[in-house]
Structures are given as structure tokens and as C-alpha cells.
Scaffold this active site. Sequence first.
Site, PDB file in Angstrom:
ATOM      1  N   HIS A   1       0.876  -1.178   0.000  1.00  0.00           N
ATOM      2  CA  HIS A   1       0.000   0.000   0.000  1.00  0.00           C
ATOM      3  C   HIS A   1       0.905   1.218   0.000  1.00  0.00           C
ATOM      4  O   HIS A   1       1.945   1.238   0.663  1.00  0.00           O
ATOM      5  CB  HIS A   1      -0.902  -0.012   1.246  1.00  0.00           C
ATOM      6  CG  HIS A   1      -1.830   1.155   1.351  1.00  0.00           C
ATOM      7  ND1 HIS A   1      -2.501   1.673   0.268  1.00  0.00           N
ATOM      8  CD2 HIS A   1      -2.212   1.921   2.417  1.00  0.00           C
ATOM      9  CE1 HIS A   1      -3.263   2.692   0.661  1.00  0.00           C
ATOM     10  NE2 HIS A   1      -3.093   2.860   1.963  1.00  0.00           N
TER      11      HIS A   1
ATOM     12  N   GLU B   1     -28.673  -9.824   4.409  1.00  0.00           N
ATOM     13  CA  GLU B   1     -28.829 -10.137   2.988  1.00  0.00           C
ATOM     14  C   GLU B   1     -27.867  -9.373   2.088  1.00  0.00           C
ATOM     15  O   GLU B   1     -27.775  -9.651   0.893  1.00  0.00           O
ATOM     16  CB  GLU B   1     -30.270  -9.877   2.556  1.00  0.00           C
ATOM     17  CG  GLU B   1     -31.268 -10.854   3.171  1.00  0.00           C
ATOM     18  CD  GLU B   1     -32.646 -10.763   2.538  1.00  0.00           C
ATOM     19  OE1 GLU B   1     -32.722 -10.410   1.341  1.00  0.00           O
ATOM     20  OE2 GLU B   1     -33.631 -11.049   3.227  1.00  0.00           O
TER      21      GLU B   1
END
Length: 339
Positions: free
Chosen positions: A108, A231
Amino acid sequence: MANIYYEKDATTSLIKSRKVAIIGYGSQGHAHALNLHESGVAVTVACYAGSPSAQRAQADGLRVSTIEEAVKNCDTIMILIPDEKQKKVYTESIAPYLRQGQTLMFAHGFNINFGQIVPPAFVDVSMIAPKAPGHRMRELFVDGVGVPGLLAVHQDASGKAKENALAYGWGVGCAKAGIIETTFKEETETDLFGEQSVLCGGVTSLVKAAFETLMEAGYQPEIAYFECMHELKLIVDLMYQGGLGYMRYSVSDTAEFGDYSRGPRIVDARVRETMRGILKEIQDGTFAKEWIAENEAGRPNYKRMRDQDANHPIEIVGKKLREMMPFLKQGKKVPVGAR
């Protein structure tokens, strides 16, 4: 179009002929070290004295040493400790022992991009950034697949920085899936923006706001949790597999119509303008300065916000519901505080 490289593009002898030091043995560190080791690369895991990570690395059959000794004895040094710890470790245990011909690597670009680490001109500075958490990177390597990665060169002292980085990417398995060429600046800014606006900040704030809206309207918290949190994985998995189109193909026409007609009302022009402001704060260094100052002050705001969210109603009801679903934990170690 971006340059994308695969196994056929990597000169594997370049990494096999070098000794590699992996600084840190956390999520990314263990995956890099084990993948390289199994690719036939000489790997040393470097940790501070007494580190429990050192014991884990030894148990995994890897050579372990201090950071100073690893830097002295290795050709490639990959820094895989948290961003906020890198400057101190680099200054005290890496910089004094660097020599010509070595490669300093990152997964990174934060500390290079924002000037927290300024390497000497005689070393290569490059990046291989796998686009997955370490445990997933490791799982897919074992499965023979690999995860995509990013490649960037900040400093090419040897004239072979890109070739050496690509060979490293082959060693950790990224070349199986494809390695996209970028820059330290582009990787850093897009990575921070993605985390803040979508992957972490945007998603968690959207989930909490939707949950709170249903609760305020008198709906049961368990129902609100399933509709706004549980969900979400099902939808994200569909997008991951086949994009937005495949997700919309898989849901009901009612859901798809709601997607088109109501989604833009949630993420509207005001949200887009806020996103532009967040991106500007990343680009001009405002966020980096804030995060650096937060660490220097002992992280008071970070700890306060973490504690506050840990006690949010969605976490309390979610914990109870997840205890009813033991299949969620099969084969996985759940982080402390995430149960």
C-alpha cells in the site's frame, strides 16, 4: 487501457535468486511469506523480539529473525505492518541497514505517497498490492487460482524495478489472476477513497441508517437486521460474480425496479458532491494529516468512535442472531469484538 501482466510475463528466476524479508506476519504478511515459500523463494519473516507472530511463523516452517538482521541479509524487503507503524520501524530498524542493490517493497502506498517514508536513492522502491485480505489471498493460492494485484514503481535505481516487482507478484500468486500496472499515487488515493466512500464508510453508514429508519418506524429489530445487513452478502456475492447486471438478473423484477427508481434518490447529487469532497481531502493530504495526528495523540477519536459503533443496536441484535447461525463461523476465526 491499463497494462495487465500474467505469469507468462514474469521472469521467475529474478525472485528465486533473491532473499526476501517479509516485515510482519499478520493478515498480509503470513500470506505473502507462505506463498513465496511455496513458490520456491528464500523467505525470512522479520518481527520484533518476543513477537507472538514470530512463534506462528516458526510453527509454519519459516525462517524468523529480527528486522535489522533480515534487512542486512536479504535483497528484497517487503513491509507488511500497519501504515501507522511503518515510519517508526523504517526509521529505526530498516533505513540504517539498507544497501545498494536492494528493493524496498510495499503493499500500500500511503507512507511513500504522503512522504512519511523517504527511501535513499540507491534502492528500488516498488509495490505489489494484492486486492484481497490476506486469508483470502492464501486460500486462493492454495487452490491454484490467486488474487489480482497492483504493481507500481516509485524508484528504479537498478533499472529492473518493474521486472523484479512482477516476479514478486508471480511468487505470491497474483500473476495467475492478473497484475495491473498503476502508480503509488493512484493506488493510495483510490484505495482510501474506496474504503471511505463505499467499502467501509459508505456501506456501514448506509446499513446503520437503513436499520435505524426501520426501527424508528416500529419494525422488529430482527427483521430490520436481516433486510439491511444479513442479505447484503447475497447481493454483493452476485455483483462480485457477474457485475451489476448479473445481480439484477438474479433478483426479482420488483427489486430491480426499486433499484433503478429509488437507488439514485438515496445516492443523489448531494452524496456525489460529498464524495468529491472526500476525494479532495485524500488528494491534498488532509485525511493523511488527520490520521497521522490521531495516532500521535493516542487515537482518542478512533477509540471513541469504535466503542460507540460497537454498542450500536444493529451490533447487539446481530450478535444474538449470528449465534443462531453457527454455519457462519465454520472454518473461520471470528475477530474479537465481532461476535
